[in-house]
Design a protein around this motif. Structure first.
Motif, PDB file in Angstrom:
ATOM      1  N   GLY A 176       0.783  -1.228   0.000  1.00  0.00           N
ATOM      2  CA  GLY A 176       0.000   0.000   0.000  1.00  0.00           C
ATOM      3  C   GLY A 176       0.816   1.279   0.000  1.00  0.00           C
ATOM      4  N   VAL A 177       0.149   2.350  -0.386  1.00  0.00           N
ATOM      5  CA  VAL A 177       0.711   3.704  -0.413  1.00  0.00           C
ATOM      6  C   VAL A 177      -0.051   4.539   0.604  1.00  0.00           C
ATOM      7  CG1 VAL A 177       0.974   5.790  -1.810  1.00  0.00           C
ATOM      8  CG2 VAL A 177       1.418   3.541  -2.832  1.00  0.00           C
ATOM      9  N   ASP A 178       0.672   5.202   1.505  1.00  0.00           N
ATOM     10  CA  ASP A 178       0.004   6.027   2.518  1.00  0.00           C
ATOM     11  C   ASP A 178      -0.450   7.364   1.943  1.00  0.00           C
ATOM     12  OD1 ASP A 178       0.306   4.419   5.071  1.00  0.00           O
ATOM     13  OD2 ASP A 178       2.381   4.490   4.376  1.00  0.00           O
ATOM     14  N   VAL A 179       0.432   8.013   1.163  1.00  0.00           N
ATOM     15  CA  VAL A 179       0.091   9.306   0.560  1.00  0.00           C
ATOM     16  C   VAL A 179       0.595   9.336  -0.874  1.00  0.00           C
ATOM     17  CG1 VAL A 179       0.372  11.810   0.650  1.00  0.00           C
ATOM     18  CG2 VAL A 179       0.218  10.520   2.774  1.00  0.00           C
ATOM     19  N   PHE A 180      -0.253   9.793  -1.775  1.00  0.00           N
ATOM     20  CA  PHE A 180       0.156  10.075  -3.145  1.00  0.00           C
ATOM     21  C   PHE A 180      -0.105  11.552  -3.401  1.00  0.00           C
ATOM     22  CE2 PHE A 180      -0.694  10.739  -7.653  1.00  0.00           C
ATOM     23  CZ  PHE A 180       0.435  10.167  -8.220  1.00  0.00           C
ATOM     24  N   CYS A 181       0.873  12.255  -3.964  1.00  0.00           N
ATOM     25  CA  CYS A 181       0.684  13.680  -4.260  1.00  0.00           C
ATOM     26  C   CYS A 181       1.091  13.971  -5.695  1.00  0.00           C
ATOM     27  CB  CYS A 181       1.450  14.564  -3.284  1.00  0.00           C
ATOM     28  SG  CYS A 181       3.259  14.410  -3.340  1.00  0.00           S
ATOM     29  N   GLY A 182       0.429  14.960  -6.292  1.00  0.00           N
ATOM     30  CA  GLY A 182       0.739  15.332  -7.660  1.00  0.00           C
ATOM     31  C   GLY A 182       0.159  16.682  -8.020  1.00  0.00           C
ATOM     32  N   ALA A 183       0.870  17.406  -8.868  1.00  0.00           N
ATOM     33  CA  ALA A 183       0.434  18.729  -9.291  1.00  0.00           C
ATOM     34  C   ALA A 183      -0.718  18.630 -10.281  1.00  0.00           C
ATOM     35  CB  ALA A 183       1.600  19.503  -9.905  1.00  0.00           C
ATOM     36  N   VAL A 184      -1.560  19.665 -10.283  1.00  0.00           N
ATOM     37  CA  VAL A 184      -2.764  19.687 -11.106  1.00  0.00           C
ATOM     38  C   VAL A 184      -2.580  20.619 -12.301  1.00  0.00           C
ATOM     39  CG1 VAL A 184      -5.194  20.387 -11.166  1.00  0.00           C
ATOM     40  CG2 VAL A 184      -4.307  19.098  -9.213  1.00  0.00           C
ATOM     41  N   GLY A 185      -2.731  20.029 -13.499  1.00  0.00           N
ATOM     42  CA  GLY A 185      -2.821  20.802 -14.732  1.00  0.00           C
ATOM     43  C   GLY A 185      -4.208  20.577 -15.292  1.00  0.00           C
ATOM     44  N   THR A 186      -4.332  19.551 -16.148  1.00  0.00           N
ATOM     45  CA  THR A 186      -5.671  19.127 -16.569  1.00  0.00           C
ATOM     46  C   THR A 186      -6.380  18.377 -15.454  1.00  0.00           C
ATOM     47  OG1 THR A 186      -4.986  16.954 -17.393  1.00  0.00           O
ATOM     48  CG2 THR A 186      -4.821  18.814 -18.938  1.00  0.00           C
ATOM     49  N   ALA A 187      -5.604  17.899 -14.477  1.00  0.00           N
ATOM     50  CA  ALA A 187      -6.051  17.063 -13.353  1.00  0.00           C
ATOM     51  C   ALA A 187      -6.213  15.603 -13.758  1.00  0.00           C
ATOM     52  CB  ALA A 187      -7.349  17.565 -12.717  1.00  0.00           C
ATOM     53  N   GLY A 188      -5.958  15.268 -15.010  1.00  0.00           N
ATOM     54  CA  GLY A 188      -6.132  13.897 -15.476  1.00  0.00           C
ATOM     55  C   GLY A 188      -5.246  12.908 -14.748  1.00  0.00           C
ATOM     56  N   MET A 189      -3.961  13.255 -14.572  1.00  0.00           N
ATOM     57  CA  MET A 189      -3.054  12.330 -13.906  1.00  0.00           C
ATOM     58  C   MET A 189      -3.503  12.073 -12.472  1.00  0.00           C
ATOM     59  SD  MET A 189      -0.467  11.728 -11.584  1.00  0.00           S
ATOM     60  CE  MET A 189       0.117  13.359 -11.120  1.00  0.00           C
ATOM     61  N   LEU A 190      -3.731  13.148 -11.713  1.00  0.00           N
ATOM     62  CA  LEU A 190      -4.088  12.976 -10.305  1.00  0.00           C
ATOM     63  C   LEU A 190      -5.391  12.203 -10.155  1.00  0.00           C
ATOM     64  CD1 LEU A 190      -3.013  13.802  -7.485  1.00  0.00           C
ATOM     65  CD2 LEU A 190      -4.739  15.608  -7.511  1.00  0.00           C
ATOM     66  N   MET A 191      -6.368  12.509 -10.985  1.00  0.00           N
ATOM     67  CA  MET A 191      -7.663  11.829 -10.879  1.00  0.00           C
ATOM     68  C   MET A 191      -7.577  10.376 -11.344  1.00  0.00           C
ATOM     69  SD  MET A 191      -9.734  14.054  -9.526  1.00  0.00           S
ATOM     70  CE  MET A 191      -8.281  14.275  -8.479  1.00  0.00           C
ATOM     71  N   GLY A 192      -6.832  10.122 -12.423  1.00  0.00           N
ATOM     72  CA  GLY A 192      -6.691   8.757 -12.905  1.00  0.00           C
ATOM     73  C   GLY A 192      -6.020   7.859 -11.893  1.00  0.00           C
ATOM     74  N   VAL A 193      -4.952   8.371 -11.245  1.00  0.00           N
ATOM     75  CA  VAL A 193      -4.234   7.600 -10.238  1.00  0.00           C
ATOM     76  C   VAL A 193      -5.066   7.481  -8.960  1.00  0.00           C
ATOM     77  CG1 VAL A 193      -2.164   7.483  -8.806  1.00  0.00           C
ATOM     78  CG2 VAL A 193      -1.996   8.249 -11.181  1.00  0.00           C
ATOM     79  N   ALA A 194      -5.663   8.593  -8.535  1.00  0.00           N
ATOM     80  CA  ALA A 194      -6.436   8.595  -7.294  1.00  0.00           C
ATOM     81  C   ALA A 194      -7.589   7.606  -7.353  1.00  0.00           C
ATOM     82  CB  ALA A 194      -6.966   9.996  -7.007  1.00  0.00           C
ATOM     83  N   GLY A 195      -8.256   7.523  -8.491  1.00  0.00           N
ATOM     84  CA  GLY A 195      -9.376   6.599  -8.620  1.00  0.00           C
ATOM     85  C   GLY A 195      -8.960   5.167  -8.367  1.00  0.00           C
ATOM     86  N   VAL A 196      -7.794   4.799  -8.908  1.00  0.00           N
ATOM     87  CA  VAL A 196      -7.299   3.429  -8.740  1.00  0.00           C
ATOM     88  C   VAL A 196      -6.855   3.185  -7.300  1.00  0.00           C
ATOM     89  CG1 VAL A 196      -5.495   1.792  -9.425  1.00  0.00           C
ATOM     90  CG2 VAL A 196      -6.617   3.212 -11.145  1.00  0.00           C
ATOM     91  N   LEU A 197      -6.075   4.119  -6.733  1.00  0.00           N
ATOM     92  CA  LEU A 197      -5.547   3.920  -5.386  1.00  0.00           C
ATOM     93  C   LEU A 197      -6.656   3.893  -4.340  1.00  0.00           C
ATOM     94  CD1 LEU A 197      -2.318   6.142  -5.367  1.00  0.00           C
ATOM     95  CD2 LEU A 197      -2.531   3.705  -5.854  1.00  0.00           C
ATOM     96  N   LYS A 198      -7.646   4.769  -4.485  1.00  0.00           N
ATOM     97  CA  LYS A 198      -8.717   4.819  -3.498  1.00  0.00           C
ATOM     98  C   LYS A 198      -9.685   3.645  -3.645  1.00  0.00           C
ATOM     99  CE  LYS A 198      -8.678   9.641  -2.079  1.00  0.00           C
ATOM    100  NZ  LYS A 198      -8.607   9.316  -0.634  1.00  0.00           N
ATOM    101  N   ASP A 199      -9.817   3.114  -4.843  1.00  0.00           N
ATOM    102  CA  ASP A 199     -10.604   1.893  -5.014  1.00  0.00           C
ATOM    103  C   ASP A 199      -9.945   0.721  -4.299  1.00  0.00           C
ATOM    104  OD1 ASP A 199     -12.664   2.996  -6.418  1.00  0.00           O
ATOM    105  OD2 ASP A 199     -11.956   2.337  -8.398  1.00  0.00           O
ATOM    106  N   ASN A 200      -8.612   0.753  -4.244  1.00  0.00           N
ATOM    107  CA  ASN A 200      -7.868  -0.325  -3.607  1.00  0.00           C
ATOM    108  C   ASN A 200      -7.817  -0.180  -2.094  1.00  0.00           C
ATOM    109  OD1 ASN A 200      -5.822  -2.636  -3.828  1.00  0.00           O
ATOM    110  ND2 ASN A 200      -4.649  -1.086  -2.727  1.00  0.00           N
ATOM    111  N   SER A 201      -7.722   1.084  -1.611  1.00  0.00           N
ATOM    112  CA  SER A 201      -7.616   1.327  -0.169  1.00  0.00           C
ATOM    113  C   SER A 201      -8.203   2.679   0.184  1.00  0.00           C
ATOM    114  CB  SER A 201      -6.155   1.269   0.291  1.00  0.00           C
ATOM    115  OG  SER A 201      -6.031   1.673   1.634  1.00  0.00           O
TER     116      SER A 201
END
Length: 317
Positions: A176-201
């Motif tokens: 598991g990952v405790d914290v994931f952080c990323g800068a927002v441009g289109t927000a696609g990267m942060l949202m794409g990754v966040a959706g997967v990580l939060k679905d998992n934990s």
């Protein structure tokens, strides 16, 4: 370690990027900090993932056909990735960009055969009205007919591409990952990754980042800065407040200092947005303490920024 298998086209080289732990910039009293090196993608940017998804999803829907020219407004990394994908697939590509962005990125698009239309930035900075103007110019050109607009700020297909980072992180961090952080441009990267990580934990914390001089997420107003690809001056449509837990503003000077330190102390040559990501990750790691894992991404390679002033000054402690 087995070498990677041969691939059929350059497009097959997208993804499956390595993760490295910081050994010198992080403190023993802090959480472990890991950086996913997206500069290993073919154009040296994680935008390759987004570009491939936007093109292939459009092909599958029948929205993109060989007679159409792909058009996108871009600061350069998205344009370079789309130019690369279009070249590999045989599509024409038209980029609307600006002289505010790195010349090396503009030249990369040209190298892949892209046609460029440049919007002048009087200040030379990424101002609040620059991206909207580029969007307007692209829409005006597309209205002439014969174009397919990828429209990165509104294109849900990009989330499919960026979800790959999340799935790779699950495999790379089975505990598991405790914290994931990323800068927002289109927000696609942060949202794409966040959706997967939060679905998992449900316990994984996601932190959205922006330049302190352009605090749209944290204070509600735009500003000017020099960090390419992020801080666009408005709330991007793809940003879902349900998928991140906190927004933080990071000083641009700290991001640039971190870039120089990453090169000199960790052997990682990355761009300014990556420096901002790592600066935030180090801050979060200090707050969390030992025994935790903080992960961020190096968005692209620092080779794209050698012509500017990012690495002109020697690193200082």
């Amino acid at each position: 370690m087995r070498p990677p298998l041969p691939v059929t086209t350059a497009l097959d080289a997208i993804g499956n990027t390595p993760v490295v732990e910081l050994r010198h910039l992080s403190s023993p009293d802090s959480a472990a900090v890991y950086v996913k090196l997206e500069g290993f993608n073919p154009t040296g940017s994680y935008k390759d993932r987004m570009a491939l998804a936007m093109i292939e999803e459009a092909e599958q829907r029948g929205a993109l056909t060989p007679n159409l020219t792909v058009i996108e407004y871009t600061g350069g990394s998205t344009g370079s990735s789309l130019a690369f994908v279009c070249a590999a697939k045989g599509y024409r590509f038209h980029a609307v960009s600006s002289d505010a962005f790195a010349a090396s990125k503009l030249n990369t698009m040209r190298a892949f055969g892209a046609q460029l239309t440049l919007v002048h930035s009087p200040s030379g900075e990424i101002s609040p009205d620059l991206i909207p103007e580029m969007m307007s110019v692209a829409a005006t050109i597309a209205a002439q007919g014969g174009y397919y607009q990828t429209d990165q700020f509104n294109n849900q297909d990009s989330l499919i591409g960026y979800a790959g980072i999340g799935h790779e992180l699950l495999a790379q961090f089975p505990e598991g990952v405790d914290v994931f952080c990323g800068a927002v441009g289109t927000a696609g990267m942060l949202m794409g990754v966040a959706g997967v990580l939060k679905d998992n934990s449900s316990t994984t914390r996601v932190v959205a980042l922006e330049p302190a001089s352009a605090p749209m997420l944290t204070l509600g107003h735009p500003g000017q800065h020099h960090v390419e690809g992020i801080g666009v001056g408005f709330l991007p449509p793809l940003l879902d407040s349900e998928l991140y837990d906190e927004a933080r503003a990071i000083d641009e000077a700290a991001a640039r200092w971190t870039c120089r330190q990453l090169a000199a102390q960790e052997g990682l040559l990355v761009g300014t947005s990556s420096g901002l990501n790592v600066a935030a990750a180090l801050e979060l790691a200090s707050e969390l303490g030992p025994g935790k894992v903080v992960v961020t991404v190096a968005c692209d390679t620092g080779l794209k920024y050698l012509e500017g002033d990012l690495f002109a000054r020697p690193p200082t402690s």
